[in-house]
Design an enzyme around this catalytic site. Structure first.
Site, short mmCIF file in Angstrom:
data_model
loop_
_atom_site.label_atom_id
_atom_site.label_comp_id
_atom_site.label_asym_id
_atom_site.label_seq_id
_atom_site.Cartn_x
_atom_site.Cartn_y
_atom_site.Cartn_z
N LYS A 188 0.80 -1.24 0.00
CA LYS A 188 0.00 0.00 0.00
C LYS A 188 0.84 1.29 0.00
CE LYS A 188 -4.10 0.14 0.45
NZ LYS A 188 -4.93 -0.19 -0.71
N CYS A 386 44.02 14.71 9.77
CA CYS A 386 43.79 16.14 9.97
C CYS A 386 44.06 16.54 11.43
CB CYS A 386 42.39 16.53 9.49
SG CYS A 386 42.28 18.28 9.14
N HIS A 549 42.26 14.69 4.34
CA HIS A 549 41.25 13.66 4.65
C HIS A 549 41.29 12.61 3.53
CE1 HIS A 549 39.28 15.50 8.10
NE2 HIS A 549 39.51 16.66 7.50
N GLU A 551 40.37 9.77 3.46
CA GLU A 551 39.17 8.91 3.42
C GLU A 551 38.21 9.32 2.30
OE1 GLU A 551 40.11 10.91 5.90
OE2 GLU A 551 38.42 11.94 6.85
N1 GLN Z 1 40.34 21.78 13.82
C1 GLN Z 1 41.44 21.58 12.95
C2 GLN Z 1 41.56 22.68 11.91
O1 GLN Z 1 40.65 23.41 11.67
C3 GLN Z 1 41.32 20.23 12.25
C4 GLN Z 1 40.16 20.15 11.31
C5 GLN Z 1 39.87 18.75 10.86
O2 GLN Z 1 40.26 17.79 11.50
N2 GLN Z 1 39.15 18.63 9.78
O3 GLN Z 1 42.62 22.84 11.34
#
Ligand code: GLN
Length: 572
Positions: A188, A386, A549, A551
């Protein structure tokens, strides 16, 4: 003319429209076609950068510096593509552009109205993103029946007229519940979703039915009657253990062939799912499993959202593991527990590896630093992403270089040893409270140090070669070229995506290096300032950090080099 496949969702959100869209793309790629995907987000935020990650999942960063909803990440992970930010269209962007144009006099003498100006702007954006592809998938966010969707459905109906129905197909993804008190699958809600969609003049060509179990013939027939589409086009998508299984399941129903037939097309090549299937099998039944601790700041959020706000790290670990048949068991540890009660640090002994992910602000920072210290001294593989690099530098400065008050000015602006500091350009932005889209965002190039472990990993995984090609591509676009910084001939250069404001302070690089911290890659700005992008330690099984990053560049079948190295070290 590209062929358009519009994917809309009925019944409720969270049924897996994004992974279904990505899976259709993967299938068409496997049949030999060039595919791209667009995500439409009906919210008024200009982009996802200012959304709450615990509600909307993590913010995805594109090569060209877009901060986007994570669906674009799903597309990239499935399709092994770098998708630009223009492939994300939000209500905010559409209205802002139309209003800006009106202010600039582009519509002089006209009444600017919802119709035609808003749908026209939406169509323009879709067309720009579709260029040079055989197929463009357009996922309409939200659920059919949401008021916010209406402008987009209107635009798509109009796009259908522009490109011709023979060049556009509709896929409706629905959900069929099985209420526990009757144990029967109900059609449904799907029938109602079909009716709601028809109010916008849209009739699905395919219906993909998400449910706990595959649909039986009776249910398929019922939907066939109601939606007036052949039951062959009613496709089952039952619950699965890993999303990467979905293309395989959809192909069991010969979805690729059916879609191509709908457009009067044939496969360009015989699909070969062997490698993909092997990776899925590795995820489902790995030969062995490693136990990884992600030490982060987890406050006020339930388990479900937690995994979602670190989805890319999760996936990157899984991709790395799948590439050599190792499963990853991920444990989320709140860094606060390592702050006051140092004894609990011993808990880390039972893990094969430790990750400190990206983060912002002071909360839980000392606990993360203690965990990093533990990983360094006890030779547990460590990957810092980071903030995870920044805090590893602080740990090293404090405990190896003897700079006891070393810190980041993000947490302690008055420290005498600001080993992590903000760039001057970022300081201005912060002082003006300009938070949207103002971090160091997107892909930046890093020249890697000869003989470093990081370089070896980029070579071993084939990414170095891939990135050199990608850099050539990006250099064609002026703004992208500027972002890449100074590129020296002969240097081995790679690309990763960034989202941060703070940096390793160039003034401290010498001291840290002297005590043995290896900076294995740097970015060179046009003013010749070098920003450190990677660190590593010798005489440690694996201690690597990156300002980026990585990832965001991990795909199934093409794992991120640092995650690959990390998981490999965890498995030894
Ligand atoms: N806070 C940190 C910065 O602004 C790391 C940022 C993060 O891990 N993306 O540089």
């Amino acid at each position: 003319m590209p062929k358009h496949i519009v994917v809309a969702g009925g019944v409720m959100s969270g049924v897996g429209k994004g992974v279904t869209t990505a899976s259709i793309g993967k299938i068409l790629q496997e049949h030999g076609y060039r595919v791209t995907a667009i995500k439409i987000d009906p919210y008024i935020n200009y982009d996802a950068g200012t959304l709450r990650p615990t509600e909307h999942g993590e913010v995805w960063v594109t090569d060209d510096g877009g901060e986007i909803d994570q669906d674009l990440g799903t597309y990239e992970r499935f399709l092994n593509l770098d998708i630009p930010k223009r492939n994300n269209i939000t209500t905010g962007q559409v209205y802002k552009t139309v209003i800006d144009k009106e202010r600039q006099g582009e519509y002089l003498g006209q009444t600017v109205q919802f119709i035609p100006h808003i749908p026209d702007e939406i169509k323009k954006r879709i067309k720009e993103a579709s260029n040079e592809h055989d197929f463009v998938l357009i996922e309409v966010g939200g659920t059919i029946g949401d008021y916010e969707n209406i402008p987009f459905l209107f635009a798509i109906k109009s796009l259908e007229r522009d490109v011709g129905k023979q060049n556009l197909a509709y896929v409706l993804v629905t959900y069929l519940p099985i209420p526990s008190h009757i144990e029967e699958m109900k059609t449904k809600p799907t029938q109602q979703a079909i009716r709601l969609l028809s109010e916008s003049g849209i009739f699905p060509d395919f219906i993909i039915c998400r449910a706990k179990k595959p649909l039986d013939v009776v249910r398929k027939k019922k939907i066939e009657t109601y939606a007036n589409i052949i039951s062959e086009h009613v496709i089952s998508e039952p619950d699965i253990e890993t999303v990467y299984q979905i293309p395989l399941d959809l192909e069991k129903e010969r979805l690729g062939e059916k879609i191509l037939k709908e457009f009067g097309m044939k496969s360009k090549k015989q699909p070969n799912w062997q490698k993909w299937k092997q990776l899925v099998d590795n995820i489902l039944k790995p030969k062995k499993t490693v136990k990884i601790a992600i030490v982060g700041k987890y406050i006020d959020i339930g388990d479900y959202n937690l995994a979602d706000s670190y989805i890319s790290i999760n996936q990157a670990l899984m991709h790395a593991g799948a590439s050599f048949n190792v499963g990853v068991e991920i444990n989320w540890l709140d860094s606060k527990m390592f702050e006051d009660n140092k004894r609990s640090l011993n808990e880390l002994k039972s893990y094969d590896g430790i990750v400190v992910p990206g983060g912002f602000g002071a909360s839980g920072v000392e606990g993360k630093i203690n965990a990093i210290s533990y990983a360094r001294i006890n030779k547990i593989p460590y990957l810092g992403l980071c903030y995870g690099l920044q805090l590893a530098v602080i740990e090293f400065a404090r405990n190896v270089c003897g700079l006891k008050d070393a810190h980041t000015t993000e947490v302690n602006p008055k420290t005498a040893s600001p080993v992590i500091d903000v760039q001057p350009a970022q300081r201005e932005i912060l002082e003006k409270n300009m938070y949207g889209g103002t971090m160091r965002l997107g892909a930046y190039a890093a020249a890697l140090k000869d003989k470093s472990q990081v370089l070896k990993l980029y070579q071993e995984t084939g990414r170095l070669k891939e990135d050199e090609k990608r850099i050539d591509e990006l250099m064609k676009d002026k703004t992208q070229a500027f972002r890449l910084g100074i590129l020296e001939k002969g240097k081995k250069t790679v690309l990763e995506r960034h989202r941060h404001r703070y940096e390793v302070n160039p003034k401290f690089v010498g001291i840290l290096e002297k005590k043995g911290l290896v900076f294995s890659g740097y970015y060179e700005r046009f003013d010749k300032t070098r920003l450190m992008e990677y660190i590593e330690l010798e005489k440690h099984p694996f201690f690597v950090g990156t300002q980026a990053h990585p990832e965001f560049k991990s795909r199934l079948g093409n794992p991120s080099p640092l995650f690959y190295g990390f998981v490999k070290a965890c498995g030894r």
